[in-house]
Design an enzyme around this catalytic site. Structure first.
Site, PDB file in Angstrom:
ATOM      1  N   ASP A  30      20.825 -12.523  17.651  1.00 53.38           N
ATOM      2  CA  ASP A  30      19.925 -12.417  16.721  1.00 53.38           C
ATOM      3  C   ASP A  30      19.255 -13.652  15.904  1.00 53.38           C
ATOM      4  O   ASP A  30      20.054 -14.513  16.440  1.00 53.38           O
ATOM      5  CB  ASP A  30      20.557 -12.131  15.413  1.00 53.38           C
ATOM      6  N   ARG A  34      12.783 -16.638  14.995  1.00 57.41           N
ATOM      7  CA  ARG A  34      12.926 -18.039  14.251  1.00 57.41           C
ATOM      8  C   ARG A  34      13.709 -19.426  14.962  1.00 57.41           C
ATOM      9  O   ARG A  34      13.195 -20.525  14.646  1.00 57.41           O
ATOM     10  CB  ARG A  34      14.643 -17.871  13.036  1.00 57.41           C
ATOM     11  N   ARG A  43       7.614 -16.066  19.545  1.00 56.89           N
ATOM     12  CA  ARG A  43       8.314 -15.469  19.853  1.00 56.89           C
ATOM     13  C   ARG A  43       9.239 -15.373  20.820  1.00 56.89           C
ATOM     14  O   ARG A  43      10.543 -15.679  21.186  1.00 56.89           O
ATOM     15  CB  ARG A  43       8.408 -13.752  18.883  1.00 56.89           C
ATOM     16  N   HIS A  47      13.239 -15.124  23.049  1.00 53.92           N
ATOM     17  CA  HIS A  47      13.607 -14.494  23.912  1.00 53.92           C
ATOM     18  C   HIS A  47      14.005 -15.486  25.079  1.00 53.92           C
ATOM     19  O   HIS A  47      14.931 -15.199  25.548  1.00 53.92           O
ATOM     20  CB  HIS A  47      12.884 -13.261  23.771  1.00 53.92           C
ATOM     21  N   LEU A 141      34.944  -8.056  35.199  1.00 50.14           N
ATOM     22  CA  LEU A 141      34.105  -7.948  33.483  1.00 50.14           C
ATOM     23  C   LEU A 141      33.293  -7.200  33.759  1.00 50.14           C
ATOM     24  O   LEU A 141      32.646  -6.558  34.576  1.00 50.14           O
ATOM     25  CB  LEU A 141      33.279  -9.394  33.307  1.00 50.14           C
TER      26      LEU A 141
HETATM   27  C1  FPP Z   1      16.346 -10.206  18.466  1.00 51.52           C
HETATM   28  O1  FPP Z   1      16.041 -11.646  17.819  1.00 51.52           O
HETATM   29  C2  FPP Z   1      17.182 -10.587  19.930  1.00 51.52           C
HETATM   30  C3  FPP Z   1      16.187  -9.346  20.020  1.00 51.52           C
HETATM   31  C4  FPP Z   1      16.164  -8.406  19.733  1.00 51.52           C
HETATM   32  C5  FPP Z   1      15.957  -9.893  22.047  1.00 51.52           C
HETATM   33  C6  FPP Z   1      17.304  -9.902  22.562  1.00 51.52           C
HETATM   34  C7  FPP Z   1      16.900 -10.596  23.813  1.00 51.52           C
HETATM   35  C8  FPP Z   1      17.386 -11.102  24.574  1.00 51.52           C
HETATM   36  C9  FPP Z   1      18.730 -12.007  24.316  1.00 51.52           C
HETATM   37  C10 FPP Z   1      16.667 -11.686  25.635  1.00 51.52           C
HETATM   38  C11 FPP Z   1      17.150 -11.065  26.538  1.00 51.52           C
HETATM   39  C12 FPP Z   1      18.198  -9.872  26.836  1.00 51.52           C
HETATM   40  C13 FPP Z   1      18.654  -9.392  28.321  1.00 51.52           C
HETATM   41  C14 FPP Z   1      19.833  -8.903  27.978  1.00 51.52           C
HETATM   42  C15 FPP Z   1      17.997  -9.676  29.343  1.00 51.52           C
HETATM   43  P1  FPP Z   1      14.287 -11.703  17.018  1.00 51.52           P
HETATM   44  O2  FPP Z   1      13.806 -11.326  17.490  1.00 51.52           O
HETATM   45  O3  FPP Z   1      15.248 -10.517  15.542  1.00 51.52           O
HETATM   46  O4  FPP Z   1      15.191 -12.837  15.781  1.00 51.52           O
HETATM   47  P2  FPP Z   1      14.129 -13.247  13.925  1.00 51.52           P
HETATM   48  O5  FPP Z   1      15.216 -12.631  13.430  1.00 51.52           O
HETATM   49  O6  FPP Z   1      14.777 -14.249  14.561  1.00 51.52           O
HETATM   50  O7  FPP Z   1      13.032 -12.757  14.494  1.00 51.52           O
END
Ligand code: FPP
Length: 252
Positions: A30, A34, A43, A47, A141
């Site tokens: 998460d 941010r 955003r 990611h 793994l």
């Molecule tokens: C949460 O941050 C994260 C996600 C919804 C997506 C997670 C994806 C990745 C780490 C990249 C791709 C992963 C793979 C396995 C290829 P948020 O957007 O909710 O952050 P915020 O709460 O700060 O808005």
């Protein structure tokens, strides 16, 4: 020695000396949004940076000797995000497969994807399927990617399947026990997570593996996912190793 002056190599040594590694670590990644917001970036760039943390975490998990790493890559609720963010996340998934397949295979990582994969774009679903097939021989793994996943939905799906077995007369209602129920979960056959890590400081489990984390140790770090790496993973494992797990019983 405080953690701030303890090198990553020392952390690895400390972890090895402490023994009793968590066999299965689950991670709620998460804080990408941010991280990007703090830098005035869109955003999707958070990611994209988060994808690099995924690579670092897989490498560190191999180094530490973990057997299962389960990442919450995309929740069912994430489908409700703006279309361009959803598209960016689907593209990142495809990109991750293109970039990482070879190294995952070479390093003995077996990838499994779970969730409502039918909702993925055809391209993303095919990429994930190819990745699973390519890495199937991996025996160091197991990297489990929760994609389009929601735990309540998983539980309802399992209940429905058991109800169908009862209605067909294959089992009696009294036969429904924990073992039969677990067989119907996406995670059937995998050990439960020993440690659940959440980044970005939120104190929630957000519909992730609700059945499976019944006795997991919880670890929340304020670090945002794109800043999470080897050191942070090792620190979480060391904290886990300091905990006393009682599974509802009293101390030995
Ligand atoms: C949460 O941050 C994260 C996600 C919804 C997506 C997670 C994806 C990745 C780490 C990249 C791709 C992963 C793979 C396995 C290829 P948020 O957007 O909710 O952050 P915020 O709460 O700060 O808005």
């Amino acid at each position: 020695m405080s953690d701030s002056v303890t090198g990553e190599h020392d952390l690895l040594e400390l972890m090895r000396e402490a023994g009793d590694l968590p066999g299965h670590v689950a991670l709620i990644m998460d804080g990408n949004g941010r991280w990007a917001g703090e830098r005035g970036l869109p955003r999707w760039m958070g990611h994209r940076e988060g994808m690099k943390s995924v690579r670092r975490c897989v490498e560190a998990s191999l180094e530490a000797g973990l057997k299962h790493l389960t990442l919450y890559a995309f929740s069912r609720e994430n489908w409700d995000r703006p279309a361009e963010e959803v598209e960016a996340l689907m593209s990142l998934l495809v990109e991750y497969v293109e970039r990482e397949s070879e190294d995952l295979l070479l390093n003995g990582v077996k990838v499994r994807a779970f969730g409502d994969l039918d909702r993925l774009t055809d391209k993303a679903r095919q990429s994930v399927q190819v990745l699973e097939a390519t890495t199937a021989p991996g025996d160091k793994l197991q990297l489990n990617l929760a994609i389009s996943y929601g735990s309540r939905d998983e539980i309802l799906r399992a209940v429905r399947r058991l109800a169908e077995q009862v209605s067909r007369g294959e089992i009696m209602p009294a036969d429904v026990d924990a073992a039969r129920f677990e067989q119907q979960l996406y995670t059937a056959g995998w050990p439960d997570p020993d440690l659940l890590i959440r980044t970005s400081g939120e104190l929630r489990v957000s519909n992730f593996l609700l059945w499976q984390i019944a006795y997991a140790e919880l670890y929340v770090t304020p670090v945002l996912w794109p800043d999470f790496g080897r050191r942070e993973l090792f620190e979480a494992i060391l904290e886990y190793q300091r905990r006393e797990r009682r599974f509802g019983r009293v101390s030995a």
